[in-house]
Design a protein around this motif. Structure first.
Motif, short mmCIF file in Angstrom:
data_model
loop_
_atom_site.label_atom_id
_atom_site.label_comp_id
_atom_site.label_asym_id
_atom_site.label_seq_id
_atom_site.Cartn_x
_atom_site.Cartn_y
_atom_site.Cartn_z
N ILE A 1 0.83 -1.21 0.00
CA ILE A 1 0.00 0.00 0.00
C ILE A 1 0.86 1.25 0.00
CG2 ILE A 1 -1.65 1.34 1.37
CD1 ILE A 1 -2.92 -1.31 2.22
N ALA A 2 1.96 1.22 0.77
CA ALA A 2 2.83 2.39 0.86
C ALA A 2 3.46 2.74 -0.48
CB ALA A 2 3.92 2.14 1.90
N ALA A 3 3.67 1.73 -1.31
CA ALA A 3 4.31 1.96 -2.61
C ALA A 3 3.34 2.45 -3.67
CB ALA A 3 4.97 0.67 -3.09
N GLU A 4 2.05 2.42 -3.38
CA GLU A 4 1.05 2.79 -4.38
C GLU A 4 0.90 4.31 -4.49
OE1 GLU A 4 -0.79 1.23 -6.58
OE2 GLU A 4 -0.17 -0.81 -6.07
N LYS A 5 0.81 4.77 -5.71
CA LYS A 5 0.33 6.14 -5.93
C LYS A 5 -1.20 6.11 -5.79
CE LYS A 5 3.96 7.61 -9.12
NZ LYS A 5 4.26 8.11 -10.49
N LEU A 6 -1.75 7.13 -5.18
CA LEU A 6 -3.19 7.13 -4.92
C LEU A 6 -3.95 7.67 -6.12
CD1 LEU A 6 -3.24 8.14 -1.16
CD2 LEU A 6 -3.17 5.88 -2.22
N ASN A 7 -3.75 6.99 -7.24
CA ASN A 7 -4.47 7.33 -8.46
C ASN A 7 -5.53 6.27 -8.73
OD1 ASN A 7 -2.97 5.14 -9.38
ND2 ASN A 7 -1.46 6.40 -10.46
N TYR A 8 -5.96 6.14 -9.98
CA TYR A 8 -6.99 5.15 -10.30
C TYR A 8 -6.48 3.71 -10.20
CZ TYR A 8 -10.07 8.79 -12.16
OH TYR A 8 -10.89 9.88 -12.29
N GLY A 9 -5.19 3.54 -10.22
CA GLY A 9 -4.66 2.19 -10.20
C GLY A 9 -4.77 1.52 -11.56
N TRP A 10 -4.57 0.22 -11.60
CA TRP A 10 -4.70 -0.54 -12.83
C TRP A 10 -6.18 -0.59 -13.22
CZ3 TRP A 10 -0.61 -2.63 -15.58
CH2 TRP A 10 0.64 -2.61 -14.93
N ILE A 11 -6.49 -0.13 -14.42
CA ILE A 11 -7.89 0.02 -14.82
C ILE A 11 -8.62 -1.33 -14.81
CG2 ILE A 11 -9.45 0.74 -16.67
CD1 ILE A 11 -8.02 3.02 -15.13
N GLU A 12 -8.00 -2.38 -15.31
CA GLU A 12 -8.65 -3.69 -15.39
C GLU A 12 -8.31 -4.60 -14.21
OE1 GLU A 12 -7.75 -5.61 -19.07
OE2 GLU A 12 -8.61 -4.01 -20.29
N GLY A 13 -7.51 -4.10 -13.27
CA GLY A 13 -6.98 -4.94 -12.20
C GLY A 13 -5.49 -5.15 -12.45
N SER A 14 -4.71 -5.14 -11.40
CA SER A 14 -3.25 -5.25 -11.54
C SER A 14 -2.86 -6.63 -12.07
CB SER A 14 -2.59 -5.01 -10.19
OG SER A 14 -2.91 -6.07 -9.29
N PRO A 15 -1.66 -6.73 -12.67
CA PRO A 15 -1.17 -8.05 -13.08
C PRO A 15 -1.13 -9.04 -11.93
CG PRO A 15 0.16 -6.34 -14.09
CD PRO A 15 -0.76 -5.65 -13.11
N ALA A 16 -0.76 -8.58 -10.73
CA ALA A 16 -0.71 -9.47 -9.57
C ALA A 16 -2.10 -9.97 -9.21
CB ALA A 16 -0.08 -8.76 -8.38
N PHE A 17 -3.09 -9.09 -9.28
CA PHE A 17 -4.48 -9.49 -9.01
C PHE A 17 -4.93 -10.53 -10.03
CE2 PHE A 17 -8.97 -8.92 -10.16
CZ PHE A 17 -9.59 -9.25 -8.96
N LYS A 18 -4.69 -10.27 -11.30
CA LYS A 18 -5.11 -11.20 -12.34
C LYS A 18 -4.42 -12.56 -12.19
CE LYS A 18 -6.60 -7.90 -15.86
NZ LYS A 18 -6.79 -7.75 -17.31
N GLU A 19 -3.17 -12.54 -11.79
CA GLU A 19 -2.45 -13.79 -11.59
C GLU A 19 -3.09 -14.61 -10.46
OE1 GLU A 19 2.07 -15.37 -10.48
OE2 GLU A 19 1.67 -13.22 -10.67
N GLN A 20 -3.47 -13.94 -9.38
CA GLN A 20 -4.12 -14.65 -8.28
C GLN A 20 -5.48 -15.20 -8.70
OE1 GLN A 20 -2.89 -15.57 -5.41
NE2 GLN A 20 -0.94 -14.53 -5.82
N VAL A 21 -6.25 -14.44 -9.43
CA VAL A 21 -7.55 -14.91 -9.89
C VAL A 21 -7.39 -16.11 -10.82
CG1 VAL A 21 -9.58 -14.33 -11.29
CG2 VAL A 21 -8.73 -12.70 -9.58
#
Length: 375
Positions: free
Chosen positions: A51-71
């Motif tokens: 969380i500390a490393a994240e910029k507080l923007n919209y983030g990955w529009i479709e979901g981050s690569p790490a999220f998609k890998e877990q799914v």
């Protein structure tokens, strides 16, 4: 677009904040932040660093690569990242999937009764919706032969809820494969809302995305993974439908947000610990309810198959409906249930038996007192 209220959501929107004892929800006891941090074995250091490393923007529009890998790791087939799209919970996944598939005049078959958006959204989109009814005498399962009679050459979509909300029954792998065979005979899609993952008899559970090229699956971290606060879900479909959903997401949500993506990815990465915790809660609480039901002459429980949602039937006097009973229970004793009528089910209620055990026990005691007063 003419949309009716969703009965269960309308009930909870009005009454859930009035409850002192909430045994209506279908999430497995939501994680506290302390429990969340403990999952990594490092006091949450990996989560805080992410969380500390994240910029507080919209983030990955479709979901981050790490999220998609877990799914992707939740399924047995190889799913390309572009077919996994992050959504605002399973609710957003269903909305976007149905908007992508259903066209005015389409024939849609929907399991019924179940969670209302799975049949109300197709109807609002202009489809002709026919119900594929679940039957109490079949253990609240549908009849495959009835689906064979309902299917048409122009059937566009079959909607199922596996496991069922609120009953808690799970369609077997054999039933799923039979549905797929019927759908494939006319080229229909099958949308399976799989937000309630069974925590037992998993060898007899199959995701529709793993057995059908026109399968569409929706899910989230809200129920089985105990993190509704993140409001993160996903939808998986073939390339054509995924591309349509990709366009629709720009109209309906843009992104899930950088912090929420971190939370969902973290929970899925540590899902073994979450599922072990939740399986213990489910088994302990199910035994509590079974013991309670055995002492209640006015209650019948369809025992859920290792999922967090369940349904109890009430034997109420003829002059008393389930909504009136549940309101009286809330006002006099502070206990929240969702009336069966809010799901178009017979007299009864959704019982959120995977609440924290002490909450469940208190709620059942008070519910038993209210039922005993009817005698």
């Amino acid at each position: 677009m003419d949309m009716p209220v969703i009965g269960v959501e309308d009930w909870l929107n009005v009454w859930e904040r009035s409850a002192r004892v909430d045994i209506a929800q279908s999430t497995i006891a939501s994680l506290t932040f302390e429990e969340l941090q403990a999952l990594d074995g490092e006091g949450g250091a990996t989560l805080r660093d992410a969380i500390a490393a994240e910029k507080l923007n919209y983030g990955w529009i479709e979901g981050s690569p790490a999220f998609k890998e877990q799914v992707a790791s939740l399924y047995t087939t190889d799913i390309a990242p572009n077919r996994i799209l992050q959504t605002n919970g399973c609710t957003g996944a269903n909305l976007n999937a149905l908007m992508a598939v259903v066209r005015p005049g389409d024939h849609v078959i929907a399991e019924w009764p179940t969670y209302a958006p799975l049949y109300e959204i197709p109807r609002a989109l202009g489809a002709e919706v026919e119900y594929w009814q679940i039957h109490e005498e079949l253990g609240w399962h549908p009849d495959i032969e009835e689906l064979e009679r309902l299917i048409r050459p122009n059937t566009r979509l079959i909607c199922i809820n596996n496991a069922s909300n609120p009953i808690g029954t799970v369609l077997s792998a054999e039933e799923i494969k039979a549905i797929v065979e019927i759908a494939s005979s006319v080229g229909a899609y099958v949308l399976s809302d799989e937000v309630y993952l069974p925590l037992e008899d998993t060898d007899d559970f199959v995701s529709v995305i793993d057995v059908y090229d026109r399968g569409i699956v929706t899910n989230s971290v809200s129920k089985t993974y105990s993190l509704p606060a993140a409001r993160i879900g996903w939808v998986i479909a073939n390339d054509e439908i995924s591309q349509t959903i990709r366009i629709l997401r720009d109209y309906t949500m843009i992104s899930g947000g950088a912090i929420n993506d971190c939370l969902a990815t973290y929970v899925l990465a540590h899902r073994d610990r979450v599922l072990a915790r939740n399986s213990a809660i489910m088994q302990k609480n199910r035994a509590i309810v079974e013991q309670w039901v055995a002492q209640q002459p006015r209650v019948h429980w369809t025992v859920p198959k290792g999922v967090s949602t369940s349904y109890v039937r009430f034997d109420l006097p003829n002059n008393l409906d389930d909504e009136t009973f549940c309101l009286d229970l809330l006002h006099k004793r502070g206990v929240l249930l969702v009336p069966g009528s809010r799901f178009e089910l017979p007299c009864g209620a959704r019982l959120g038996y995977c609440a924290r055990s002490e909450v469940l026990e208190k709620g059942l005691t008070l519910l038993g007192e209210a039922l005993s007063e009817l005698d």
